[in-house]
Design a protein around this motif. Structure first.
Motif, PDB file in Angstrom:
ATOM      1  N   TYR A  52      -5.120   1.416 -13.126  1.00 33.17           N
ATOM      2  CA  TYR A  52      -5.713   1.407 -11.795  1.00 33.17           C
ATOM      3  C   TYR A  52      -7.233   1.357 -11.935  1.00 33.17           C
TER       4      TYR A  52
ATOM      5  N   ASP B 226      -8.910   2.533  -6.179  1.00 36.35           N
ATOM      6  CA  ASP B 226      -7.574   2.688  -5.605  1.00 36.35           C
ATOM      7  C   ASP B 226      -6.737   1.409  -5.680  1.00 36.35           C
ATOM      8  N   ARG B 227      -7.270   0.383  -6.366  1.00 36.60           N
ATOM      9  CA  ARG B 227      -6.488  -0.837  -6.559  1.00 36.60           C
ATOM     10  C   ARG B 227      -5.630  -0.682  -7.799  1.00 36.60           C
TER      11      ARG B 227
ATOM     12  N   TYR C 244       8.498  -0.646  -6.304  1.00 33.70           N
ATOM     13  CA  TYR C 244       7.408  -0.203  -5.437  1.00 33.70           C
ATOM     14  C   TYR C 244       7.945   0.376  -4.126  1.00 33.70           C
TER      15      TYR C 244
ATOM     16  N   PHE D 117       5.834   2.531  -1.485  1.00 35.34           N
ATOM     17  CA  PHE D 117       4.912   1.477  -1.075  1.00 35.34           C
ATOM     18  C   PHE D 117       5.504   0.719   0.108  1.00 35.34           C
TER      19      PHE D 117
ATOM     20  N   THR E 162       2.102  -4.714   3.396  1.00 33.22           N
ATOM     21  CA  THR E 162       1.024  -4.782   4.378  1.00 33.22           C
ATOM     22  C   THR E 162       0.628  -6.212   4.724  1.00 33.22           C
TER      23      THR E 162
ATOM     24  N   ASP F 190       0.851  -1.197   0.000  1.00 31.06           N
ATOM     25  CA  ASP F 190       0.000   0.000   0.000  1.00 31.06           C
ATOM     26  C   ASP F 190       0.882   1.240   0.000  1.00 31.06           C
ATOM     27  N   ARG F 191       0.316   2.336  -0.565  1.00 33.44           N
ATOM     28  CA  ARG F 191       1.000   3.621  -0.500  1.00 33.44           C
ATOM     29  C   ARG F 191      -0.015   4.724  -0.240  1.00 33.44           C
ATOM     30  N   ASN F 192       0.237   5.508   0.794  1.00 34.62           N
ATOM     31  CA  ASN F 192      -0.588   6.684   1.067  1.00 34.62           C
ATOM     32  C   ASN F 192      -0.278   7.748   0.018  1.00 34.62           C
TER      33      ASN F 192
ATOM     34  N   GLY G  73      -5.127   6.675  -1.506  1.00 32.37           N
ATOM     35  CA  GLY G  73      -4.146   5.617  -1.424  1.00 32.37           C
ATOM     36  C   GLY G  73      -4.148   4.747  -2.659  1.00 32.37           C
TER      37      GLY G  73
ATOM     38  N   TRP H 232      -3.081   0.536  -3.697  1.00 30.11           N
ATOM     39  CA  TRP H 232      -2.713  -0.754  -3.122  1.00 30.11           C
ATOM     40  C   TRP H 232      -2.844  -1.845  -4.168  1.00 30.11           C
TER      41      TRP H 232
END
Length: 316
Positions: free
Chosen positions: A238, A246-247, A297, A302, A305, A157-159, A281, A283
């Motif tokens: 995406y 957000d995937r 990544y 990233f 998680t 994941d990345r904020n 985000g 992910w």
């Protein structure tokens, strides 16, 4: 008395309820269960095994083999998969899971399958494999049943709050453009080529994700492509899986073009588009931690998680 059978019409409500009572970290909705299981072209009721104590559903295990080729005519006749299984907490360690597994293996072996994987099933996998940290009992059960780890995939994941494309990536993009590369969002004229590129260079599931995503309403501006002159050399997407915006992914660059930073450019451009849409985000569920993609990544912010072990067992 515990009884065992395969799926019958009407079981789905109890299956979804038991799923959510058993797999608290990975709940599912009735709609998602319908889309990923009941409407899967490879769904066969005999592969969805259930256990009841009277009228109460206490266990479920889904096994599947390919009835429709992912690409071309390849039905992967040796392979089969278990995308998920679960047993009611009050009935664990009583042999329910073992019996469900035995019935599923008998079904798959009877269909000529010799390899059984947990859970790397495409197109409709729920998770890439077993998350030992989250489900230590499930991991131990698979090992007891003779499954062995093939490799480990990681989810990341990345904020995106405050995200901006780094200056060195902006400069790299300018350099590549001056060399004849282009980075654009897809148009109708690009679709056949990018789907074939994904199928042949990477994985047929990626081409399927692009095609089905568009059919289900994926906007073309969520597909980014890179070209050297007129030749397609990379892409990223995406919002392509299940319509979740957000995937991130799939994402790939022609192996012959690697080392030029094209993936870095595409990834950062994609994250910029995602942030411009207001997404907080990005992910994805599946990459190799030690692969070139995994390193990219991490360098792009990233963080891992979850980790999943892809397991395999010989059954014939």
């Amino acid at each position: 008395m515990v009884t065992y059978r395969y799926y019958q019409s009407g079981d789905e409500k109890k299956i979804v309820k038991l799923w959510n009572d058993s797999l608290h970290i990975d709940p599912i909705t009735s709609e998602r269960f319908r889309n990923l299981v009941l409407l899967d072209a490879n769904f066969d009721p005999e592969g969805l095994r259930v256990a009841f104590d009277g009228d109460q559903l206490i266990g479920c295990l889904y096994s599947v083999r390919r009835l429709l080729p992912m690409y071309g005519t390849d039905l992967e006749p040796d392979n089969s998969w278990i995308p998920f299984f679960f047993v009611h907490p009050d009935y664990r360690r009583l042999g329910v899971g073992t019996k469900l597994m035995e019935e599923a293996i008998a079904f798959l072996a009877g269909e000529g399958r010799s390899n059984l994987f947990f859970a790397s099933y495409a197109p409709n996998y729920i998770l890439p494999g077993i998350d030992e940290a989250t489900y230590p009992g499930g991991h131990a059960f698979l090992k007891e049943q003779g499954f062995e780890r093939q490799y480990t995939a990681v989810a990341m994941d990345r904020n995106l709050i405050g995200f901006q494309v780094p200056s060195d990536v902006v400069e790299l993009k300018q350099q590549r453009v001056s060399e004849g590369y282009s980075f654009t969002t897809a148009q109708d004229k690009d679709l056949y080529e990018v789907i074939q590129f994904a199928n042949k260079t990477f994985n047929p599931d990626w081409g399927r994700a692009i095609r089905e995503g568009i059919l289900q309403g994926l906007p073309l501006h969520r597909i980014l492509i890179a070209r050297e002159g007129s030749k397609l050399v990379g892409f990223c997407i995406y919002g392509g899986y299940e319509g979740v915006p957000d995937r991130f992914g799939p994402f790939g660059v022609d192996p012959d073009q690697q080392g030029k930073g094209l993936g870095k450019i595409l990834l950062n451009e994609c994250l910029r588009y995602m942030r411009a849409e207001g997404l907080h985000g990005a992910w994805f569920l599946w990459t190799g931690e030690k692969t070139s993609a995994g390193h990219l990544y991490k360098k792009t912010g990233f963080e891992i998680t979850r980790k999943f072990d892809i397991m395999k067992k010989s059954i014939n």
